[in-house]
Design an enzyme around this catalytic site. Sequence first.
Site, PDB file in Angstrom:
ATOM      1  N   GLY A  11     -16.293  14.422  -9.465  1.00  0.00           N
ATOM      2  CA  GLY A  11     -15.432  15.534  -9.048  1.00  0.00           C
ATOM      3  C   GLY A  11     -16.240  16.593  -8.314  1.00  0.00           C
ATOM      4  O   GLY A  11     -17.315  16.973  -8.771  1.00  0.00           O
ATOM      5  N   ARG A  72     -15.640   8.632  -6.836  1.00  0.00           N
ATOM      6  CA  ARG A  72     -15.944   8.032  -8.136  1.00  0.00           C
ATOM      7  C   ARG A  72     -16.068   6.532  -7.865  1.00  0.00           C
ATOM      8  O   ARG A  72     -15.150   5.953  -7.299  1.00  0.00           O
ATOM      9  CB  ARG A  72     -14.827   8.319  -9.135  1.00  0.00           C
ATOM     10  CG  ARG A  72     -14.595   9.831  -9.371  1.00  0.00           C
ATOM     11  CD  ARG A  72     -13.693  10.068 -10.563  1.00  0.00           C
ATOM     12  NE  ARG A  72     -13.232  11.438 -10.648  1.00  0.00           N
ATOM     13  CZ  ARG A  72     -13.888  12.432 -11.243  1.00  0.00           C
ATOM     14  NH1 ARG A  72     -15.059  12.213 -11.799  1.00  0.00           N
ATOM     15  NH2 ARG A  72     -13.371  13.644 -11.283  1.00  0.00           N
ATOM     16  N   ASP A 103     -21.482  14.408 -15.554  1.00  0.00           N
ATOM     17  CA  ASP A 103     -21.895  13.425 -16.548  1.00  0.00           C
ATOM     18  C   ASP A 103     -21.957  11.993 -15.990  1.00  0.00           C
ATOM     19  O   ASP A 103     -22.970  11.298 -16.112  1.00  0.00           O
ATOM     20  CB  ASP A 103     -20.863  13.540 -17.682  1.00  0.00           C
ATOM     21  CG  ASP A 103     -21.189  12.666 -18.835  1.00  0.00           C
ATOM     22  OD1 ASP A 103     -20.428  11.720 -19.064  1.00  0.00           O
ATOM     23  OD2 ASP A 103     -22.217  12.892 -19.490  1.00  0.00           O
ATOM     24  N   THR A 125     -20.493  20.507 -11.784  1.00  0.00           N
ATOM     25  CA  THR A 125     -19.155  20.163 -12.266  1.00  0.00           C
ATOM     26  C   THR A 125     -18.493  21.443 -12.758  1.00  0.00           C
ATOM     27  O   THR A 125     -19.163  22.284 -13.372  1.00  0.00           O
ATOM     28  CB  THR A 125     -19.188  19.142 -13.417  1.00  0.00           C
ATOM     29  OG1 THR A 125     -17.909  19.135 -14.065  1.00  0.00           O
ATOM     30  CG2 THR A 125     -20.249  19.436 -14.461  1.00  0.00           C
ATOM     31  N   ASP A 127     -16.628  21.621 -15.165  1.00  0.00           N
ATOM     32  CA  ASP A 127     -16.368  21.505 -16.611  1.00  0.00           C
ATOM     33  C   ASP A 127     -17.406  22.194 -17.502  1.00  0.00           C
ATOM     34  O   ASP A 127     -17.134  22.443 -18.675  1.00  0.00           O
ATOM     35  CB  ASP A 127     -16.314  20.027 -17.016  1.00  0.00           C
ATOM     36  CG  ASP A 127     -15.115  19.307 -16.419  1.00  0.00           C
ATOM     37  OD1 ASP A 127     -14.167  19.989 -15.996  1.00  0.00           O
ATOM     38  OD2 ASP A 127     -15.127  18.066 -16.365  1.00  0.00           O
ATOM     39  N   ASP A 129     -19.990  20.930 -18.862  1.00  0.00           N
ATOM     40  CA  ASP A 129     -20.147  20.076 -20.041  1.00  0.00           C
ATOM     41  C   ASP A 129     -21.433  19.256 -20.041  1.00  0.00           C
ATOM     42  O   ASP A 129     -21.501  18.203 -20.660  1.00  0.00           O
ATOM     43  CB  ASP A 129     -18.933  19.136 -20.169  1.00  0.00           C
ATOM     44  CG  ASP A 129     -18.785  18.218 -18.955  1.00  0.00           C
ATOM     45  OD1 ASP A 129     -19.456  18.474 -17.933  1.00  0.00           O
ATOM     46  OD2 ASP A 129     -18.009  17.257 -19.036  1.00  0.00           O
ATOM     47  N   ARG A 171     -10.998  17.498 -19.344  1.00  0.00           N
ATOM     48  CA  ARG A 171     -10.505  16.322 -20.079  1.00  0.00           C
ATOM     49  C   ARG A 171     -11.175  16.235 -21.437  1.00  0.00           C
ATOM     50  O   ARG A 171     -10.525  16.011 -22.447  1.00  0.00           O
ATOM     51  CB  ARG A 171     -10.828  15.058 -19.264  1.00  0.00           C
ATOM     52  CG  ARG A 171      -9.634  14.186 -19.083  1.00  0.00           C
ATOM     53  CD  ARG A 171      -9.862  13.014 -18.177  1.00  0.00           C
ATOM     54  NE  ARG A 171     -11.049  13.058 -17.342  1.00  0.00           N
ATOM     55  CZ  ARG A 171     -11.072  12.668 -16.080  1.00  0.00           C
ATOM     56  NH1 ARG A 171      -9.962  12.243 -15.507  1.00  0.00           N
ATOM     57  NH2 ARG A 171     -12.180  12.683 -15.384  1.00  0.00           N
ATOM     58  N   ARG A 243       7.649  29.219 -20.146  1.00  0.00           N
ATOM     59  CA  ARG A 243       7.404  28.614 -18.838  1.00  0.00           C
ATOM     60  C   ARG A 243       6.015  27.977 -18.852  1.00  0.00           C
ATOM     61  O   ARG A 243       5.138  28.393 -19.627  1.00  0.00           O
ATOM     62  CB  ARG A 243       7.452  29.665 -17.721  1.00  0.00           C
ATOM     63  CG  ARG A 243       8.816  30.275 -17.498  1.00  0.00           C
ATOM     64  CD  ARG A 243       9.759  29.291 -16.809  1.00  0.00           C
ATOM     65  NE  ARG A 243      11.024  29.906 -16.452  1.00  0.00           N
ATOM     66  CZ  ARG A 243      12.088  30.018 -17.243  1.00  0.00           C
ATOM     67  NH1 ARG A 243      12.026  29.556 -18.488  1.00  0.00           N
ATOM     68  NH2 ARG A 243      13.200  30.595 -16.811  1.00  0.00           N
ATOM     69  N   ARG A 252     -10.625  23.404  -8.462  1.00  0.00           N
ATOM     70  CA  ARG A 252     -11.810  22.725  -7.922  1.00  0.00           C
ATOM     71  C   ARG A 252     -12.211  23.233  -6.542  1.00  0.00           C
ATOM     72  O   ARG A 252     -13.300  22.871  -6.039  1.00  0.00           O
ATOM     73  CB  ARG A 252     -11.550  21.215  -7.871  1.00  0.00           C
ATOM     74  CG  ARG A 252     -11.615  20.532  -9.230  1.00  0.00           C
ATOM     75  CD  ARG A 252     -12.833  19.631  -9.345  1.00  0.00           C
ATOM     76  NE  ARG A 252     -12.703  18.531  -8.438  1.00  0.00           N
ATOM     77  CZ  ARG A 252     -12.150  17.359  -8.745  1.00  0.00           C
ATOM     78  NH1 ARG A 252     -11.684  17.161  -9.958  1.00  0.00           N
ATOM     79  NH2 ARG A 252     -12.073  16.416  -7.867  1.00  0.00           N
TER      80      ARG A 252
HETATM   81  O1  F6P Z   1     -14.826  16.629 -14.006  1.00  0.00           O
HETATM   82  C1  F6P Z   1     -14.168  17.553 -13.233  1.00  0.00           C
HETATM   83  C2  F6P Z   1     -12.667  17.396 -13.328  1.00  0.00           C
HETATM   84  O2  F6P Z   1     -12.074  18.360 -12.506  1.00  0.00           O
HETATM   85  C3  F6P Z   1     -12.087  17.445 -14.732  1.00  0.00           C
HETATM   86  O3  F6P Z   1     -11.929  18.758 -15.235  1.00  0.00           O
HETATM   87  C4  F6P Z   1     -10.784  16.737 -14.546  1.00  0.00           C
HETATM   88  O4  F6P Z   1     -10.348  16.187 -15.762  1.00  0.00           O
HETATM   89  C5  F6P Z   1     -11.145  15.657 -13.556  1.00  0.00           C
HETATM   90  O5  F6P Z   1     -12.284  16.119 -12.861  1.00  0.00           O
HETATM   91  C6  F6P Z   1     -10.063  15.308 -12.575  1.00  0.00           C
HETATM   92  O6  F6P Z   1     -10.527  14.260 -11.780  1.00  0.00           O
HETATM   93  P1  F6P Z   1      -9.823  13.757 -10.439  1.00  0.00           P
HETATM   94  O7  F6P Z   1     -10.001  14.812  -9.396  1.00  0.00           O
HETATM   95  O8  F6P Z   1     -10.546  12.505 -10.113  1.00  0.00           O
HETATM   96  O9  F6P Z   1      -8.384  13.563 -10.772  1.00  0.00           O
END
Ligand code: F6P
Length: 319
Positions: A11, A72, A103, A125, A127, A129, A171, A243, A252
């Site tokens: 991502g 990916r 990761d 990233t 995230d 993480d 996620r 809502r 992103r």
């Molecule tokens: O790892 C970054 C991230 O934005 C996560 O927060 C999210 O779950 C995932 O990528 C979404 O991936 P994609 O853009 O491949 O749908």
Amino acid sequence: MKKIGVLTSGGDAPGMNAAIRAVVRKAIYHDIEVYGIKYGYQGLIDGNIEKMELGSVGDIIQRGGTKLYSARCEEFKTEAGQQKGIEQLKKHDIDGLVVIGGDGSFRGAKKLTEKGYPCIGVPGTIDNDIPGTDFTIGFDTALNTIIEAIDKIRDTATSHERTYVVEVMGRDAGDLALWAGLADGAETIMVPERNEDFDDVVQRLKRGHDRGKKHSIIIVAEGVGSGFDFGQRIKEATDLETRVTVLGHTQRGGSPTAADRVLASRLGAKAVDILLAGKAGRMVGIQNNKLVDHDILEVLDQGHMLDMDMYKLSQELSI
Ligand code: F6P
């Protein structure tokens, strides 16, 4: 070391361009040639590789996304895919590789390192993480995007006296949800690392409402489940007008914050420094505002930990 490669994978994250720029400029500063590999590991397998000059990274420090594109790549998870990647690197006489990503990208770098090919990981990233670094590139920008959105949602939530469920990315990691919740004074924060009891959430909402609270914000990390399902359950359990907003991929994109640009510049340059110092199989990071590097294999084995003190604080402040 005469030639190095750089790629972005997984991502994308705001600040990746600033990291690419730092890798390219720092390497050229040391008379090293730099080759950009497009579309992450897929581009590596396909030999989508071209030389980068000083000017090729001009005017990108302020741009979101990644100039080198990202992907990916399932094939790179296989032995055959990794072997093809190494052959391409050898064909282009590239002596070492900087991998900017999260990761999954680090796992690819780990595989190359295990096969004897020197790689350095730069954590990029939204995230946040990756163990071994306090922050990853892109987290601060994504966080600020979320805050801006929730501030706007709060305005309309106040006007209409509604309960809002806001689904944010993450996620497996709740950092975005937790930091956004703390920064925005959310009433409830749902993270994948914790099994929050639904009845507790409902009770908290009802208590607030009985006390005269007319609107509430609940932040749900995507790993916990669908924001829409959650909103429906809240509505049924409380009868409050509810809502749902899913922020999705808006998180992103966008111009990186100053913090992300500086972090990316420091980490990208550090990656080149340690590659030139002969290190391999390392990831660079920042801890207590000091640049560090760790064994990529050991770090990946540690697993990500959410800051539970911060989580507790968010609960204490949102009573
Ligand atoms: O790892 C970054 C991230 O934005 C996560 O927060 C999210 O779950 C995932 O990528 C979404 O991936 P994609 O853009 O491949 O749908």
